[in-house]
Design an enzyme around this catalytic site. Structure first.
Site, short mmCIF file in Angstrom:
data_model
loop_
_atom_site.label_atom_id
_atom_site.label_comp_id
_atom_site.label_asym_id
_atom_site.label_seq_id
_atom_site.Cartn_x
_atom_site.Cartn_y
_atom_site.Cartn_z
N ASN A 108 8.04 -5.57 -0.55
CA ASN A 108 7.90 -4.47 0.13
C ASN A 108 6.43 -4.38 0.48
O ASN A 108 5.66 -3.70 -0.03
CB ASN A 108 8.47 -3.19 -0.57
CG ASN A 108 8.22 -2.07 0.61
OD1 ASN A 108 7.70 -1.99 1.60
ND2 ASN A 108 9.14 -0.92 0.15
N HIS A 129 12.53 -2.56 2.43
CA HIS A 129 11.95 -1.28 2.79
C HIS A 129 12.94 -0.20 2.32
O HIS A 129 14.08 -0.23 2.46
CB HIS A 129 11.67 -1.25 4.34
CG HIS A 129 10.96 -2.29 4.93
ND1 HIS A 129 9.40 -2.29 4.72
CD2 HIS A 129 11.17 -3.47 5.49
CE1 HIS A 129 8.73 -3.34 5.17
NE2 HIS A 129 9.93 -3.93 5.64
N TYR A 141 10.93 9.19 1.06
CA TYR A 141 10.78 8.04 0.02
C TYR A 141 11.57 8.54 -1.37
O TYR A 141 11.68 7.82 -2.19
CB TYR A 141 9.30 7.54 -0.18
CG TYR A 141 8.67 7.07 0.89
CD1 TYR A 141 8.94 5.64 1.20
CD2 TYR A 141 7.81 7.70 1.76
CE1 TYR A 141 8.41 5.05 2.61
CE2 TYR A 141 7.22 7.06 3.00
CZ TYR A 141 7.61 5.74 3.20
OH TYR A 141 6.92 5.03 4.19
N GLU A 165 12.61 -9.45 2.05
CA GLU A 165 11.80 -8.37 2.47
C GLU A 165 12.70 -6.99 2.41
O GLU A 165 13.76 -7.16 2.71
CB GLU A 165 11.54 -8.63 3.98
CG GLU A 165 10.65 -7.30 4.68
CD GLU A 165 10.53 -7.48 6.03
OE1 GLU A 165 9.91 -6.46 6.88
OE2 GLU A 165 10.70 -8.55 6.58
N ARG A 198 4.85 11.28 -2.41
CA ARG A 198 4.44 10.80 -1.00
C ARG A 198 5.78 11.02 -0.12
O ARG A 198 6.74 10.52 -0.57
CB ARG A 198 4.17 9.23 -0.82
CG ARG A 198 3.92 9.04 0.50
CD ARG A 198 3.58 7.43 0.78
NE ARG A 198 3.56 7.22 2.12
CZ ARG A 198 3.76 6.09 2.73
NH1 ARG A 198 4.19 4.88 1.57
NH2 ARG A 198 3.67 5.70 3.77
N ALA A 231 2.94 -0.95 4.77
CA ALA A 231 2.27 -0.89 6.30
C ALA A 231 1.80 -2.56 6.60
O ALA A 231 1.82 -2.51 8.01
CB ALA A 231 1.34 -0.02 6.23
N PRO A 242 0.78 -1.20 0.20
CA PRO A 242 0.08 -0.07 0.08
C PRO A 242 0.91 1.55 -0.08
O PRO A 242 1.71 1.52 0.69
CB PRO A 242 -0.74 -0.12 1.28
CG PRO A 242 0.07 -1.11 2.01
CD PRO A 242 0.57 -2.06 1.33
N ASN A 243 0.25 2.12 -0.79
CA ASN A 243 0.85 3.59 -0.97
C ASN A 243 2.06 3.85 -1.53
O ASN A 243 2.44 4.92 -1.88
CB ASN A 243 0.97 4.34 0.35
CG ASN A 243 -0.31 4.43 1.22
OD1 ASN A 243 -1.50 4.90 0.69
ND2 ASN A 243 -0.38 3.85 2.38
N ARG A 302 11.79 4.69 12.71
CA ARG A 302 10.69 5.27 12.66
C ARG A 302 9.63 4.94 13.72
O ARG A 302 10.38 4.64 14.87
CB ARG A 302 10.08 4.99 11.21
CG ARG A 302 10.97 5.45 10.17
CD ARG A 302 10.28 5.11 8.67
NE ARG A 302 9.15 6.00 8.51
CZ ARG A 302 8.33 5.72 7.54
NH1 ARG A 302 8.51 4.63 6.81
NH2 ARG A 302 7.22 6.45 7.58
#
Length: 138
Positions: free
Chosen positions: A71, A97, A22, A95, A17, A74, A9-10, A104
Site C-alpha cells: 500500500n 488500498h 480509514y 497493490e 487519521r 499517496a 506515508p501516513n 475519491r
C-alpha cells in the site's frame, strides 16, 4: 510462505487519521489479527513515510520473499521510482488500498503501481490486506 506487507506515508496514523475513510483500527492491531488468522504464513510488516525507504525495502525483499503486499498510499499516484523498483524485482507484488481510490479525488485514479503489480485490491477497508494474503495462498 513468506510475505512482506509494506505501507507508505501516513498509514502509521491508521486508527487516528480520517476514521470515516480509514476506520478506527491501528495497523499494528490489525496486523496481529492477520498473524493469528494465517499462522502458517510468515508475515512481516514495514512502514515508512519516506519514498526512498520504501524503494529500499522492495529491493531488499524483492528476490527472496514469496510476495509483497504494497500500500504505497499517496506515492501510488506520484512515484515512478516505486513502480520501477517493482519492475526490477522478481517477487510478485499485490497493490492494496483501504479505500476505493476511484471514488475519491481525481488524482487518486492514476496508479504507477498497477501496471507492474500482479493484482490490485482496493476498497475493502483493512480486509484488502486479508484478500491479498489469500491471493498468494491460491
Amino acid at each position: 510462505m513468506k510475505l512482506m506487507i509494506i505501507n507508505g506515508p501516513n498509514l502509521n496514523l491508521l486508527g487516528k487519521r480520517e476514521p470515516e475513510v480509514y476506520g478506527n483500527t491501528t495497523f499494528e492491531d490489525y496486523f496481529g489479527k492477520l498473524k493469528q488468522k494465517f499462522p502458517k504464513v510468515q508475515l512481516e510488516y514495514y512502514q515508512s513515510n519516506i519514498e526512498g525507504e520504501l524503494i529500499q525495502k522492495i529491493q531488499e525483499v524483492g528476490f527472496d520473499y514469496d510476495g509483497i503486499i504494497l500500500n504505497a498510499a499517496a506515492y501510488t499516484h506520484t512515484s515512478v521510482g516505486i513502480g520501477d523498483a517493482i519492475k526490477a524485482v522478481t517477487t510478485p507484488v499485490i497493490e492494496v488500498h483501504i479505500s476505493n481510490t476511484h471514488q475519491r479525488e481525481e488524482y487518486r485514479h492514476v496508479s504507477y503501481i498497477s501496471p507492474v503489480a500482479k493484482g490490485v485490491i482496493l476498497g475493502f477497508g483493512l480486509q484488502s490486506y486479508d484478500l491479498a494474503i489469500q491471493s498468494f495462498l491460491g
